[in-house]
Design a protein around this motif. Structure first.
Motif, short mmCIF file in Angstrom:
data_model
loop_
_atom_site.label_atom_id
_atom_site.label_comp_id
_atom_site.label_asym_id
_atom_site.label_seq_id
_atom_site.Cartn_x
_atom_site.Cartn_y
_atom_site.Cartn_z
N UNK A 1 0.44 -0.94 0.26
CA UNK A 1 0.38 0.04 -0.03
C UNK A 1 0.69 1.70 -0.10
N UNK A 2 0.05 2.34 -1.04
CA UNK A 2 1.50 3.59 -0.89
C UNK A 2 1.15 4.12 0.40
N UNK A 3 2.02 4.28 0.86
CA UNK A 3 2.16 4.68 2.66
C UNK A 3 1.33 6.47 2.76
N UNK A 4 1.73 7.52 2.62
CA UNK A 4 1.33 8.12 2.22
C UNK A 4 0.08 8.97 1.86
N UNK A 5 -0.52 7.99 1.39
CA UNK A 5 -2.01 8.40 0.81
C UNK A 5 -2.64 8.45 1.77
N UNK A 6 -3.71 9.16 1.21
CA UNK A 6 -5.13 8.61 2.28
C UNK A 6 -5.79 7.04 2.71
N UNK A 7 -5.99 6.53 3.13
CA UNK A 7 -6.37 5.15 3.42
C UNK A 7 -7.92 5.74 3.52
N UNK A 17 -19.76 -1.20 -4.45
CA UNK A 17 -18.56 -1.07 -4.15
C UNK A 17 -17.67 -1.09 -5.22
N UNK A 18 -17.39 -2.15 -6.47
CA UNK A 18 -16.45 -1.92 -7.08
C UNK A 18 -16.60 -0.22 -7.69
N UNK A 19 -17.07 -0.15 -7.65
CA UNK A 19 -17.05 1.32 -8.39
C UNK A 19 -17.25 2.29 -7.38
N UNK A 20 -17.21 2.74 -6.06
CA UNK A 20 -16.99 3.36 -4.64
C UNK A 20 -15.16 2.73 -5.06
N UNK A 21 -14.75 1.78 -4.68
CA UNK A 21 -13.39 1.50 -5.12
C UNK A 21 -12.35 2.54 -5.83
N UNK A 22 -12.68 2.02 -7.45
CA UNK A 22 -12.77 2.69 -7.79
C UNK A 22 -12.25 3.85 -7.93
N UNK A 23 -13.39 4.60 -8.07
CA UNK A 23 -13.51 6.29 -7.67
C UNK A 23 -12.17 6.72 -6.71
N UNK A 24 -12.40 5.50 -5.69
CA UNK A 24 -12.09 6.32 -4.48
C UNK A 24 -10.27 6.40 -5.46
N UNK A 25 -10.07 4.81 -5.19
CA UNK A 25 -8.14 4.30 -5.90
C UNK A 25 -7.86 5.80 -6.67
N UNK A 26 -8.94 5.50 -7.69
CA UNK A 26 -8.68 6.58 -8.84
C UNK A 26 -8.30 7.61 -8.90
N UNK A 28 -6.90 8.53 -5.74
CA UNK A 28 -5.63 8.71 -5.00
C UNK A 28 -5.01 7.99 -3.56
N UNK A 29 -6.93 7.65 -3.86
CA UNK A 29 -6.84 6.74 -1.52
C UNK A 29 -5.39 5.65 -2.04
N UNK A 30 -5.71 4.75 -1.27
CA UNK A 30 -5.15 3.32 -1.36
C UNK A 30 -6.53 2.78 -0.45
N UNK A 31 -7.03 2.02 -1.34
CA UNK A 31 -8.05 1.67 -0.77
C UNK A 31 -7.74 -0.16 -0.94
#
Ligand code: FAD
Length: 357
Positions: A1-7, A17-26, A28-31
């Motif tokens: 996991x990218x340690x500095x990213x918001x998680x 859940x999949x679209x939410x995880x995509x939107x968050x990860x895209x 810059x969140x570490x999901x």
């Protein structure tokens, strides 16, 4: 996991859940996303119609507005997924043809026309004489219908496949385990599975019609009840370049989503129960309606039945609730429209995670 990213943690890997995880990860969140059986809930059973016009019901104008907005968002989502994975979720803009089987059913079509028009949905009457092609493969008894040009459909299996690939590209951690309990403290949110404990800044519960995990106390404002449904998959009729057929048959709803090559999704049963068994009677009614409306299905080959639980809220509207348990939110109530509403639910998830602490 990218340690500095918001998680962020996402519990449930259905379409929400999949679209939410995509939107968050895209963004810059570490999901980390959890699901013992990704995309095998209601999403698996879904026909994939993006059909705000055909889904209008009296009193549900706000649902129509949400779904119409979400259909536009699907185009943007498809573009983003293409940029990331090289694959596009195909949005088939065929429209819907709504027909009635008998006189009472045709009255229901008239009522649907009235409701759809009052919500501002485009629709107009068509008949065999003026639009013969629209009636291809339909019973000769059906001579008129209502065309709703703005409706579309996607193949949910394709959408799930591309979303999972996008999550891989974005380094999202997929944990194929049940989340048994969740908690929160000043440091953020936590989720426990049988084998581990995970923490992050914020978390989304996207558990569909299933109960939220232990520890996730909700406000009580929203409740979700499961509405059982079955779609039958057959091969043998190709109307894929034509409007999706929807019908009222003896007061019941029937649809056939036709994909290129003859794969058809016939649906859907709707019963207020939470078990996943498929009953002979519901299949019999579905097939009877199917054969009445599309007689050439007689020789189609049965491929499989899919079943799932639609997550229905009290007012039939989707909701996104920030839980009293700080840092967690609950995204559910998408009922018959979860595939349609997924890009919108994903945006609500991002707004929550990036909102005030
Ligand atoms: C027969 C049928 C036809 C439909 N047709 C359409 C349609 O044409 N168009 C449309 O827009 N919508 C349609 N829908 C509705 C749509 O499928 C749902 O609204 C949508 O799939 C809900 O998505 P979800 O992600 O909330 O739930 P689900 O797809 O049910 O996913 C929830 C996931 O959460 C996981 N989960 C639950 N609890 C936990 C836990 N504690 N830990 C980890 N994971 C957990 C489950 O394993 C599941 O995979 C249809 C539904 C049915 C049943």
């Amino acid at each position: 996991m990218k340690s500095e990213s918001p998680t962020a943690l996402v519990v449930g890997a259905g379409i929400i859940g999949l679209t939410s995880a995509f939107r968050l990860a895209q963004s810059g969140h570490s999901v980390t996303i959890f699901d013992p059986t990704p995309a095998r809930g209601a999403t698996w059973a879904s026909a994939g119609m993006l059909a705000p016009s055909a889904e209008t019901s009296p009193g549900e104008e706000s649902n129509y507005a949400l779904q119409s907005g979400a259909v536009i968002m699907w185009h943007g989502l498809s573009d983003e997924l293409f940029a990331l994975t090289g694959s596009r979720v195909s949005i088939h803009e065929t429209g819907t043809l709504l027909v009635g089987w008998d006189v009472s059913d045709r009255r229901l079509v008239d009522q649907a026309a009235h409701v759809a028009s009052s919500f501002g949905a485009a629709c107009h009457e068509v008949d065999r004489e003026g639009s013969a092609e629209f009636f291809t493969a339909l019973s000769a008894r059906i001579t008129q219908g209502l065309f709703m040009p703005d409706d579309a459909w996607v193949d949910p299996d394709q959408a799930v496949d591309i979303l999972l690939r996008a999550l891989e590209v974005l380094d999202v951690h997929v944990v194929t385990e049940v989340v048994q309990s969740v908690s929160a403290d000043a440091a953020g949110v936590q989720a426990k599975t049988a084998t581990g404990s995970f923490s992050a800044s914020k978390g989304i519960l996207a558990t569909g019609a299933l109960n939220v995990p232990g520890g996730a106390v909700t406000s009580g404002v929203h409740v979700v009840r499961p509405v059982h449904g079955v779609t039958m998959r057959v091969n043998g009729v190709d109307r894929s370049s034509l409007p999706t057929v929807r019908a009222f048959v003896r007061g019941r709803n029937f649809y056939m989503v036709s994909r290129p090559g003859g794969y058809c999704v016939l649906g859907a049963t709707a019963e207020e129960r939470s078990d996943l068994s498929v009953q002979v009677g519901e299949l019999q009614r579905l097939l009877r309606d199917a054969l009445d409306i599309v007689p050439s299905l007689e020789t189609a080959t049965v491929l499989e039945n899919r079943f799932g639980l639609r997550p229905a809220s009290d007012d039939l509207r989707p909701f996104f609730e920030a839980l009293p348990l700080g840092g967690w939110a609950w995204s559910s109530g998408h009922y018959r429209h979860g595939v349609t509403l997924a890009p919108l639910a994903a945006q609500w998830a991002l707004n929550f995670v990036e909102g005030p602490a």
